[in-house]
Structures are given as structure tokens and as C-alpha cells.
Design a protein around this motif. Sequence first.
Motif, PDB file in Angstrom:
ATOM      1  N   ILE A 259       0.900  -1.332  -0.150  1.00 55.16           N
ATOM      2  CA  ILE A 259       0.085  -0.080   0.091  1.00 55.16           C
ATOM      3  C   ILE A 259       1.546   1.817  -0.009  1.00 55.16           C
ATOM      4  O   ILE A 259       2.194   1.251   0.615  1.00 55.16           O
ATOM      5  CB  ILE A 259      -0.978  -0.076   1.076  1.00 55.16           C
ATOM      6  CG1 ILE A 259      -2.536   0.884   1.066  1.00 55.16           C
ATOM      7  CG2 ILE A 259       0.094   0.497   2.609  1.00 55.16           C
ATOM      8  CD1 ILE A 259      -3.629   0.232   1.726  1.00 55.16           C
ATOM      9  N   SER A 260       0.245   2.411  -0.766  1.00 58.76           N
ATOM     10  CA  SER A 260       1.327   3.344  -0.784  1.00 58.76           C
ATOM     11  C   SER A 260       0.820   4.676   0.397  1.00 58.76           C
ATOM     12  O   SER A 260      -0.348   4.410   0.770  1.00 58.76           O
ATOM     13  CB  SER A 260       1.850   4.294  -1.848  1.00 58.76           C
ATOM     14  OG  SER A 260       2.176   3.214  -3.163  1.00 58.76           O
ATOM     15  N   LEU A 261       1.528   5.546   1.073  1.00 56.83           N
ATOM     16  CA  LEU A 261       1.552   6.519   1.668  1.00 56.83           C
ATOM     17  C   LEU A 261       0.449   7.846   0.664  1.00 56.83           C
ATOM     18  O   LEU A 261       0.932   8.104  -0.161  1.00 56.83           O
ATOM     19  CB  LEU A 261       1.985   7.333   2.054  1.00 56.83           C
ATOM     20  CG  LEU A 261       2.787   8.742   3.313  1.00 56.83           C
ATOM     21  CD1 LEU A 261       1.031   8.141   4.235  1.00 56.83           C
ATOM     22  CD2 LEU A 261       3.423   8.899   3.622  1.00 56.83           C
ATOM     23  N   ALA A 313      -5.755  15.573  -7.261  1.00 57.91           N
ATOM     24  CA  ALA A 313      -5.624  15.008  -8.304  1.00 57.91           C
ATOM     25  C   ALA A 313      -5.356  12.802  -7.716  1.00 57.91           C
ATOM     26  O   ALA A 313      -5.453  12.830  -6.561  1.00 57.91           O
ATOM     27  CB  ALA A 313      -4.133  14.598  -9.278  1.00 57.91           C
ATOM     28  N   ASP A 314      -6.491  12.136  -8.579  1.00 52.43           N
ATOM     29  CA  ASP A 314      -6.952  10.529  -8.337  1.00 52.43           C
ATOM     30  C   ASP A 314      -5.232  10.525  -8.549  1.00 52.43           C
ATOM     31  O   ASP A 314      -5.027  10.191  -9.722  1.00 52.43           O
ATOM     32  CB  ASP A 314      -7.629  10.026  -8.847  1.00 52.43           C
ATOM     33  CG  ASP A 314      -8.400   8.887  -8.501  1.00 52.43           C
ATOM     34  OD1 ASP A 314      -7.039   8.617  -7.576  1.00 52.43           O
ATOM     35  OD2 ASP A 314      -8.671   8.145  -8.891  1.00 52.43           O
ATOM     36  N   LEU A 315      -4.185   9.754  -7.526  1.00 53.70           N
ATOM     37  CA  LEU A 315      -3.483   9.591  -7.879  1.00 53.70           C
ATOM     38  C   LEU A 315      -3.016   8.180  -7.748  1.00 53.70           C
ATOM     39  O   LEU A 315      -2.265   6.708  -7.888  1.00 53.70           O
ATOM     40  CB  LEU A 315      -2.185  10.437  -7.026  1.00 53.70           C
ATOM     41  CG  LEU A 315      -1.934  11.625  -7.293  1.00 53.70           C
ATOM     42  CD1 LEU A 315      -0.870  12.134  -6.311  1.00 53.70           C
ATOM     43  CD2 LEU A 315      -1.163  11.213  -8.718  1.00 53.70           C
ATOM     44  N   VAL A 316      -5.023   7.344  -7.014  1.00 59.81           N
ATOM     45  CA  VAL A 316      -4.627   5.944  -7.434  1.00 59.81           C
ATOM     46  C   VAL A 316      -3.660   5.106  -8.070  1.00 59.81           C
ATOM     47  O   VAL A 316      -3.284   3.671  -7.218  1.00 59.81           O
ATOM     48  CB  VAL A 316      -5.698   5.694  -6.705  1.00 59.81           C
ATOM     49  CG1 VAL A 316      -6.618   4.764  -7.804  1.00 59.81           C
ATOM     50  CG2 VAL A 316      -6.003   3.811  -5.236  1.00 59.81           C
ATOM     51  N   ALA A 317      -3.836   5.198  -9.469  1.00 61.03           N
ATOM     52  CA  ALA A 317      -3.683   3.863  -9.962  1.00 61.03           C
ATOM     53  C   ALA A 317      -1.788   4.047 -10.274  1.00 61.03           C
ATOM     54  O   ALA A 317      -1.277   2.930 -10.154  1.00 61.03           O
ATOM     55  CB  ALA A 317      -3.463   4.816 -11.546  1.00 61.03           C
ATOM     56  N   LEU A 318      -1.074   4.873  -9.289  1.00 62.15           N
ATOM     57  CA  LEU A 318       0.762   4.690  -9.213  1.00 62.15           C
ATOM     58  C   LEU A 318       1.192   4.245  -7.455  1.00 62.15           C
ATOM     59  O   LEU A 318       1.690   4.259  -7.473  1.00 62.15           O
ATOM     60  CB  LEU A 318       1.418   6.224  -9.093  1.00 62.15           C
ATOM     61  CG  LEU A 318       1.012   7.342 -10.725  1.00 62.15           C
ATOM     62  CD1 LEU A 318       0.829   8.458 -10.648  1.00 62.15           C
ATOM     63  CD2 LEU A 318       1.738   6.471 -11.812  1.00 62.15           C
ATOM     64  N   THR A 319       0.008   4.124  -7.217  1.00 62.91           N
ATOM     65  CA  THR A 319       0.215   3.390  -5.311  1.00 62.91           C
ATOM     66  C   THR A 319       0.197   2.173  -5.645  1.00 62.91           C
ATOM     67  O   THR A 319      -0.090   1.142  -6.590  1.00 62.91           O
ATOM     68  CB  THR A 319      -0.644   3.861  -4.378  1.00 62.91           C
ATOM     69  OG1 THR A 319      -2.129   2.961  -5.164  1.00 62.91           O
ATOM     70  CG2 THR A 319      -1.145   5.725  -4.354  1.00 62.91           C
ATOM     71  N   GLU A 320       1.385   1.630  -4.458  1.00 61.42           N
ATOM     72  CA  GLU A 320       1.877  -0.085  -4.687  1.00 61.42           C
ATOM     73  C   GLU A 320       0.205  -0.472  -4.326  1.00 61.42           C
ATOM     74  O   GLU A 320      -0.888  -0.336  -3.485  1.00 61.42           O
ATOM     75  CB  GLU A 320       2.487   0.264  -3.276  1.00 61.42           C
ATOM     76  CG  GLU A 320       3.100  -1.361  -3.410  1.00 61.42           C
ATOM     77  CD  GLU A 320       4.258  -1.773  -2.247  1.00 61.42           C
ATOM     78  OE1 GLU A 320       4.283  -0.187  -1.667  1.00 61.42           O
ATOM     79  OE2 GLU A 320       4.495  -2.862  -2.435  1.00 61.42           O
ATOM     80  N   GLY A 321      -0.051  -1.562  -5.030  1.00 61.66           N
ATOM     81  CA  GLY A 321      -1.158  -2.571  -4.814  1.00 61.66           C
ATOM     82  C   GLY A 321      -2.462  -1.721  -5.167  1.00 61.66           C
ATOM     83  O   GLY A 321      -3.839  -2.532  -4.523  1.00 61.66           O
ATOM     84  N   GLN A 322      -1.857  -0.556  -5.338  1.00 59.16           N
ATOM     85  CA  GLN A 322      -3.333   0.162  -6.021  1.00 59.16           C
ATOM     86  C   GLN A 322      -4.517   0.795  -4.992  1.00 59.16           C
ATOM     87  O   GLN A 322      -5.774   0.714  -5.058  1.00 59.16           O
ATOM     88  CB  GLN A 322      -4.225  -0.419  -6.933  1.00 59.16           C
ATOM     89  CG  GLN A 322      -3.333  -0.631  -8.356  1.00 59.16           C
ATOM     90  CD  GLN A 322      -3.773  -1.115  -9.934  1.00 59.16           C
ATOM     91  OE1 GLN A 322      -4.837  -1.067 -10.187  1.00 59.16           O
ATOM     92  NE2 GLN A 322      -2.851   0.680 -10.597  1.00 59.16           N
ATOM     93  N   LYS A 323      -3.577   0.933  -4.061  1.00 61.37           N
ATOM     94  CA  LYS A 323      -4.471   1.053  -2.644  1.00 61.37           C
ATOM     95  C   LYS A 323      -3.770   2.216  -1.861  1.00 61.37           C
ATOM     96  O   LYS A 323      -1.962   1.873  -2.118  1.00 61.37           O
ATOM     97  CB  LYS A 323      -4.372   0.036  -1.554  1.00 61.37           C
ATOM     98  CG  LYS A 323      -5.030  -1.467  -1.821  1.00 61.37           C
ATOM     99  CD  LYS A 323      -5.147  -2.317  -1.247  1.00 61.37           C
ATOM    100  CE  LYS A 323      -3.832  -4.028  -1.391  1.00 61.37           C
ATOM    101  NZ  LYS A 323      -3.981  -4.950  -0.736  1.00 61.37           N
ATOM    102  N   GLN A 324      -4.353   2.450  -1.413  1.00 58.72           N
ATOM    103  CA  GLN A 324      -3.927   3.939  -0.549  1.00 58.72           C
ATOM    104  C   GLN A 324      -4.199   4.190   1.285  1.00 58.72           C
ATOM    105  O   GLN A 324      -4.716   3.697   1.081  1.00 58.72           O
ATOM    106  CB  GLN A 324      -3.578   5.372  -1.234  1.00 58.72           C
ATOM    107  CG  GLN A 324      -4.587   5.216  -1.480  1.00 58.72           C
ATOM    108  CD  GLN A 324      -5.349   6.693  -2.452  1.00 58.72           C
ATOM    109  OE1 GLN A 324      -4.328   7.080  -3.328  1.00 58.72           O
ATOM    110  NE2 GLN A 324      -6.697   7.130  -3.120  1.00 58.72           N
ATOM    111  N   THR A 325      -3.632   4.761   1.838  1.00 54.73           N
ATOM    112  CA  THR A 325      -3.562   5.157   3.438  1.00 54.73           C
ATOM    113  C   THR A 325      -2.823   6.959   3.779  1.00 54.73           C
ATOM    114  O   THR A 325      -1.835   7.007   2.529  1.00 54.73           O
ATOM    115  CB  THR A 325      -2.740   4.124   3.829  1.00 54.73           C
ATOM    116  OG1 THR A 325      -3.007   4.096   5.659  1.00 54.73           O
ATOM    117  CG2 THR A 325      -1.462   4.063   3.780  1.00 54.73           C
TER     118      THR A 325
END
Lengths: 335, 178
Positions: A259-261, A313-325
Amino acid sequence: MNAPVKPELICPAGTPAALRSAVDAGADAVYCGYQNATNARNFVGLNFTPEEMEKSIRYAHDGGTKVLITLNTFPPSGNVQLWKDMVDLSARLGADACIVADIAVAAYIQKHHPDMRIHLSVQAAASSPEAIEYYVREFGVKRVVLPRIMTVSEIRGLVEEIPCEVETFIFGNHGLMVEGRCSLTNYVTGQSTNMDGACSPAACVKYERAEDGSMSTILGDYMIDRFGPEETAGYPTICKGRYKCDARDGGYYAFEEPISLNASTMLPELINAGVHAFKIEGRQRSRAYVKKVVAAFREAVDSIMAGEEPKLADLVALTEGQKQTEGALKTKKWR
Amino acid sequence: MTSEPKSSRLSGGPVGFPFAPPLPLFLLNPILKRIVHRIAAQNPDMFDRLGPHRHAYFLIDPVDMPLMLYLRPDPEALDFRAVNRRALPPHVARISGKFLDLLTLMDTEQDGDALFFSRDLIVTGDTEAVVCLRNALDDVDEPIAESVADMFGAPGRGALNFLRRAAENAQKRKGAST
């Protein structure tokens, strides 16, 4: 309490092209490193030669952007010369600061290049007022990069207590552990994240696909995760792997999840807490990532400082596992 | 040499793909050769990032096209050609993805890690060689897709713009469905 300052946006670059993208997208500072063990992102095919660094610093300075050089690993005992050489080189090339983790490197800068700013790397894992005051008092550290384990209210309290600037991560890899102390990669690959600068070196990583479309991630001799055909994937690091353990049934993310910050919604709070600089993680990522993430946070920070509602901006596509926290910034119970 | 598993997520094959070139390989390969020599001449420093992997052969697998691309990024012995899916030559690594995703990578509009996380990009074989290739291609000044389009003048640039729109629409559709 003083009025909040406009935080600097500190952006990653693994290549000269990524650095130029960061500068063009509005970075206040870019952090980057050399192609050797002084750099905690010492990945193959990445980073800067001395010649590339010289040209890149010139490009950044022409664009009004600072360059912070990462010398953020720990020299093995009795083998500090490479770190000293890279400090001397950075000073000669006109770098704006060195980001260091080791006290020997900090002491060398203070003694031989007293005008060079020292930023304390997250790898030093300094999070208490006492620890940070020590680095400021003994080595003249000007800024501390905080570990990703603190809430906004803890950061606010710290800012009021310590005599230096504070930098926090706002986007990217969410690998907490005790930063600068993680030996998981060393255990499996024989290479040290903290001294060689390579966490899960690519030479030790293999992906194996099965007929059903599932994919196994192998690090060294160990399978560290297996993704179903429709599951999103994460980095091939031990801390993001799934393991069978007594605490849970089946495969379990025993350390951290992929998951990404993403602290974009918390920027106003962080600014009000007095944070001086926002850091975007991702020197190992492409310039497409750098361009998109830097531009998004540039716009968000500028909007907030202008008193406007930030466009996020929606950055979820760039996050690890497409998940963010929002991680520990929001709550200590981020999992 | 890597194994050649089937991809369930990246399946579909060439059927219905609007850009599948009907060209026989003997016509396509001289064009590919011209492209790779042009890119190499424009970006001589890119090979430094490949280190020892410049001598390696890579298979680039656009899963929705009837052919694969075979690349040896060695400035002393450049090789870039299309190969038949039924007779794959030896290679150290294979990079598989939909044609439009691979195009946007070459256009520096897409992040390779993000495509990997979403499982739209699949890497098998020598991971270090692939990472080096990715870093080398990412550090060129002008996006490779643009350099290639420029080689073919206005029609080339028109085709690239068309493909960019198609890629953008595909991204939007994907975003809407997740």
C-alpha cells in the motif's frame, strides 16, 4: 506560534530525465544520489554519474530548484572513504544539501564543508526531541526527515520543541519498520539495505507465472508472495510479503501490506502543524510517475497557500497494490 | 531462457485488435531496424544504464498482436526485429502487456511500476536486465514513441496522436470499470 510557512516540495529523481521532469513540474527541491553504496536507492541502472549530477544541478539551479544529495547509508566500520569522496564531490558540484544518516558522514561535512546544509535522513530514525536536538547540537543538522510513524499532532508537538526544520513524507512507499534498522533483505540476499543501499536488489528477484495466471514473487531462495490472477501486486520486498504464521489462517501480511502513503487530504493539517517540507518518495519510479505526482502536489500546495480548496488529483493508479493510506499521520492504527 | 506461461489477465490475442499490422515480417523488420538505429544514434548515453545487460536479448510481447518484438540493445550489435509467436528465439527476459500500454510506456506517459502493480505488465526472466532496460529507456530526452513518429513525418505523428487518444480512452474505460 508563528504563521505557517509555505512548505517546500521535495521530489525524487532516479535519472537526469526524471530530475528535469521534477524541475519542470514545479519541485522546490529534488533529491537524488550517486551510483554507489552511499545511496539508499543503489539500484542497478539508476542514479547519477558525477558528470550527470553536475549537469543536473546546473539544470535545477537554472530553474530555481535546489538539489539535495542522498548520502544516506551507513559506511561499514573503517571504510568511510567513499562517503567522504561523495561529500567532497557534492560540495564541489554545488549541491544545496546532503541528506545523511550516519554520524561519521555528518561529522565529516561539518568539519570539512561547514557551509553545506545537513539534512538528517529518515534512515537515522530520529523522532524524539532529544535525539533530534543531539544531531542539531553536535553536527549542525538543519532539517530532519521524520520517520513515517508519527501522527500530525505528534509532529506539531515536535516542531514546537526542536531547533530545526521538519520534513515529512506525503506520498509513496509506505515501508515503516524502524527505518535505517531493517535487516530483512540482508537476511535473504546477503546485501544490506542500510550499508549497500539496495533493498531487494533486482538480481535476486524473480517472478514466476503459473498456467492459471497467478504470479509468485521469489526473493533469493524464498517465495515471499503469490498473487491470484486478478490480484494487484506490490514491491518484491520481504516487508510486503505474505506468510503463513500462527496468528492467522492462510497467507498473511505479517509486516506491512502493499500500500502507498497518500497524505494529500492531510496537507492543510500538516501545514498548520508547521512542517517545512513535504517529501515525495519514489526515486526508483519512472519520470511519468515523477511528472504526475509532482504536478498534483504542486497544484495542491499552491491552492492551499492561496486559501483555496485544493484540487486533489486521483493518484491511486500510481500506488503500490493500487491501494493508499494516510498511514500514521492520521492514526497509529493504520492497518 | 524463460518459461512461456499463458496469461489469463493479459489474454485476448490479436482477434479484434484494430492496430494489428497485416504486414509480413520481412517487410516490417527493415523498418524496425531503421527505428532502433535512429534511437541509438540519438541517445548514445542510454546504453550506459544497461551495464552488462546490453548484450542480452529481450522479448517484448504485445499480447494483443500477432507478433512479438526481439531486442538486443547492444550499440555494437543492435538487433530489433519482429518474431513469430510460434517460434520464439532464446531470450533472458520477456515483457508482456497490451500494445497500448507498452506504447504509453515508450511515450513516458505511463509508469512501469504502476502497470506492474495492476498486473497489466508482466515480467519474467532476468528481473535485473528488465529494470536496467526500463531505466535506460526512461532516461532518454525525447520520448521514444515521439522519435519513432517523427521518423515518418506527418503521417507518423498523426498515427501517434491517434494511438495516444486510443490509449487515453482505454485508460478512462479501465478507470470507470474499477
